[in-house]
Design a protein around this motif. Structure first.
Motif, short mmCIF file in Angstrom:
data_model
loop_
_atom_site.label_atom_id
_atom_site.label_comp_id
_atom_site.label_asym_id
_atom_site.label_seq_id
_atom_site.Cartn_x
_atom_site.Cartn_y
_atom_site.Cartn_z
N ALA A 192 -22.08 -34.47 54.09
CA ALA A 192 -23.12 -33.44 54.19
C ALA A 192 -24.48 -33.98 53.78
O ALA A 192 -25.51 -33.61 54.36
CB ALA A 192 -22.74 -32.24 53.33
N LEU A 193 -24.52 -34.84 52.77
CA LEU A 193 -25.79 -35.36 52.29
C LEU A 193 -26.30 -36.53 53.14
O LEU A 193 -27.50 -36.70 53.32
CB LEU A 193 -25.65 -35.81 50.83
CG LEU A 193 -25.40 -34.67 49.84
CD1 LEU A 193 -25.02 -35.21 48.47
CD2 LEU A 193 -26.61 -33.75 49.73
N GLY A 194 -25.39 -37.35 53.63
CA GLY A 194 -25.76 -38.43 54.55
C GLY A 194 -26.26 -39.71 53.92
O GLY A 194 -26.49 -40.69 54.63
N THR A 195 -26.43 -39.73 52.60
CA THR A 195 -26.99 -40.93 51.94
C THR A 195 -26.20 -41.30 50.68
O THR A 195 -26.80 -41.46 49.60
CB THR A 195 -28.47 -40.72 51.58
OG1 THR A 195 -28.58 -39.52 50.79
CG2 THR A 195 -29.33 -40.59 52.82
N PRO A 196 -24.89 -41.43 50.76
CA PRO A 196 -24.13 -41.77 49.55
C PRO A 196 -24.52 -43.14 49.03
O PRO A 196 -24.82 -44.06 49.79
CB PRO A 196 -22.67 -41.75 50.03
CG PRO A 196 -22.75 -42.03 51.50
CD PRO A 196 -24.02 -41.36 51.95
N VAL A 197 -24.54 -43.29 47.71
CA VAL A 197 -24.81 -44.58 47.08
C VAL A 197 -23.75 -45.59 47.52
O VAL A 197 -22.56 -45.27 47.61
CB VAL A 197 -24.83 -44.43 45.55
CG1 VAL A 197 -24.84 -45.78 44.86
CG2 VAL A 197 -26.04 -43.62 45.12
N GLN A 198 -24.18 -46.82 47.81
CA GLN A 198 -23.29 -47.84 48.35
C GLN A 198 -22.76 -48.75 47.22
O GLN A 198 -23.22 -48.71 46.09
CB GLN A 198 -24.05 -48.69 49.37
CG GLN A 198 -24.58 -47.89 50.55
CD GLN A 198 -23.48 -47.26 51.37
OE1 GLN A 198 -22.64 -47.96 51.95
NE2 GLN A 198 -23.46 -45.93 51.41
N THR A 199 -21.78 -49.58 47.60
CA THR A 199 -21.25 -50.58 46.67
C THR A 199 -21.77 -51.95 47.12
O THR A 199 -22.95 -52.23 47.03
CB THR A 199 -19.72 -50.52 46.65
OG1 THR A 199 -19.20 -50.71 47.97
CG2 THR A 199 -19.24 -49.16 46.12
N LEU A 200 -20.89 -52.82 47.61
CA LEU A 200 -21.34 -54.13 48.11
C LEU A 200 -22.07 -53.94 49.44
O LEU A 200 -21.56 -53.26 50.34
CB LEU A 200 -20.15 -55.06 48.27
CG LEU A 200 -20.44 -56.54 48.57
CD1 LEU A 200 -19.34 -57.42 48.02
CD2 LEU A 200 -20.60 -56.80 50.07
N VAL A 201 -23.26 -54.57 49.59
CA VAL A 201 -24.01 -54.45 50.84
C VAL A 201 -24.50 -55.82 51.30
O VAL A 201 -24.89 -56.66 50.49
CB VAL A 201 -25.22 -53.50 50.70
CG1 VAL A 201 -24.78 -52.08 50.41
CG2 VAL A 201 -26.17 -53.97 49.62
N LYS A 202 -24.47 -56.03 52.61
CA LYS A 202 -25.15 -57.14 53.27
C LYS A 202 -26.48 -56.59 53.81
O LYS A 202 -26.74 -55.38 53.76
CB LYS A 202 -24.28 -57.72 54.37
CG LYS A 202 -22.88 -58.13 53.91
CD LYS A 202 -22.89 -59.24 52.89
CE LYS A 202 -23.17 -60.59 53.53
NZ LYS A 202 -23.08 -61.70 52.56
N ARG A 203 -27.30 -57.48 54.37
CA ARG A 203 -28.61 -57.03 54.84
C ARG A 203 -28.49 -55.96 55.93
O ARG A 203 -29.29 -55.01 55.97
CB ARG A 203 -29.43 -58.22 55.35
CG ARG A 203 -30.12 -58.99 54.23
CD ARG A 203 -30.81 -60.23 54.75
NE ARG A 203 -29.85 -61.24 55.18
CZ ARG A 203 -30.19 -62.41 55.71
NH1 ARG A 203 -31.47 -62.71 55.89
NH2 ARG A 203 -29.26 -63.28 56.05
#
Length: 308
Positions: free
Chosen positions: A232-243
């Motif tokens: 619903a919010l669309g922007t959950p905090v992420q964990t490991l990310v690449k570019r």
């Protein structure tokens, strides 16, 4: 070796059972807080801290206190498998059965963090994220349950985004107002890449706290609720990310500009569209990067057939 002579075994004194000087004064709640228990919820381990207690009825010739060790022993039921409403109900029934002369109301508060493996937005990566969780349960004539989860997300301020776009527009006009010829697509593209963001909107880590009273108390579904909140919010905090994931996250923020009021209304609409809850309350906290204070919005709902 010399043997030690022990005195004859006698019954031990039970100070709790002695008559109290003010036993005509009842207590709403008495018990223990912060009991560590290894539990299982949604197939995941939950290192929980549990508050367990009962009320103490007022009686002129009543006893001084309750036997807390009986409550502690009854808590072992919670560790014997998946944490379900049925298992919680049996535990609370055991609380009351252990000292029926004292109490007609028992309660449990179970708190911990549910660890879930979450996929990256684009790359084939995964990481673990902890979601705060609490279950409140009370047994009188009936069992009442409430589940609270906390979900972190990112929120980008719509006002800040609008002001940043205006500055970009003004900078573009300033840079090209003296152009003798028509500005080409290539020039615009290069300008956007190199100078197209003279200002950036501010965003912040935010929290959604949702408390639901399930319509069907046969099972808890915390993972399903967390997934719905993040969608619903669309922007959950992420964990490991690449570019590539970071760029996708920036795009998601740009497509989901939110004041705290917007986030609260999104969650309200999502929760009302479900048939799983007889009541809910929500609180969103935008932990501001612009201000030294937070922006907060709250909403609640209770079905007509379940009014307090």
């Amino acid at each position: 070796m010399n043997e030690v002579a022990l005195p004859p075994r006698r019954s031990l004194p039970d100070a709790q059972a002695w008559r109290g000087e003010m036993s005509d004064v009842g207590l709403d709640w008495v018990g223990m807080q912060g009991i560590a228990l290894p539990l299982e919820l949604a197939g995941k381990p939950l290192m929980a801290k549990v508050d367990a207690g009962i009320n103490l009825r007022a009686e002129a010739a009543g006893e001084r206190g309750i036997h807390m060790s009986r409550l502690y022993l009854a808590l072992d039921e919670l560790t014997q498998g998946e944490l379900t409403p049925q298992r919680i109900g049996r535990t609370l029934q055991a609380f009351l059965a252990s000292q029926p002369e004292h109490s007609d109301r028992a309660s449990l508060s179970i708190g911990g963090e549910l660890l879930l493996s979450r996929p990256a937005l684009l790359s084939p990566q995964r990481g673990w994220k902890a979601y705060p969780l609490r279950i409140e349960a009370t047994l009188t004539d009936t069992l009442t349950l409430a589940l609270t989860v906390g979900v972190p997300y990112s929120s980008t301020c719509p006002s800040s985004a609008a002001l940043s776009r205006q500055l970009a527009q003004q900078q573009f006009q300033f840079d090209f107002e003296q152009a003798a010829e028509r500005v080409s697509q290539r020039q615009v593209s290069e300008w956007l890449l190199e100078q197209g963001m003279p200002a950036t909107p501010h965003s912040q880590r935010s929290w959604a706290w949702i408390t639901v009273t399930p319509e069907n108390e046969r099972a808890f579904e915390p993972v399903k609720l967390i997934d719905r909140i993040e969608h619903a919010l669309g922007t959950p905090v992420q964990t490991l990310v690449k570019r590539s994931d970071e760029q996708a996250f920036a795009l998601a923020n740009g497509q989901n500009l939110m004041f705290c009021e917007d986030a609260a209304r999104r969650l309200y609409r999502m929760l009302r569209s479900q048939c799983d809850y007889r009541a809910f309350s929500l609180r969103v906290e935008h932990q501001e990067s612009l201000h030294a204070h937070n922006a907060v919005a709250e909403l609640s709902w209770r079905g007509e057939h379940h009014a307090a």
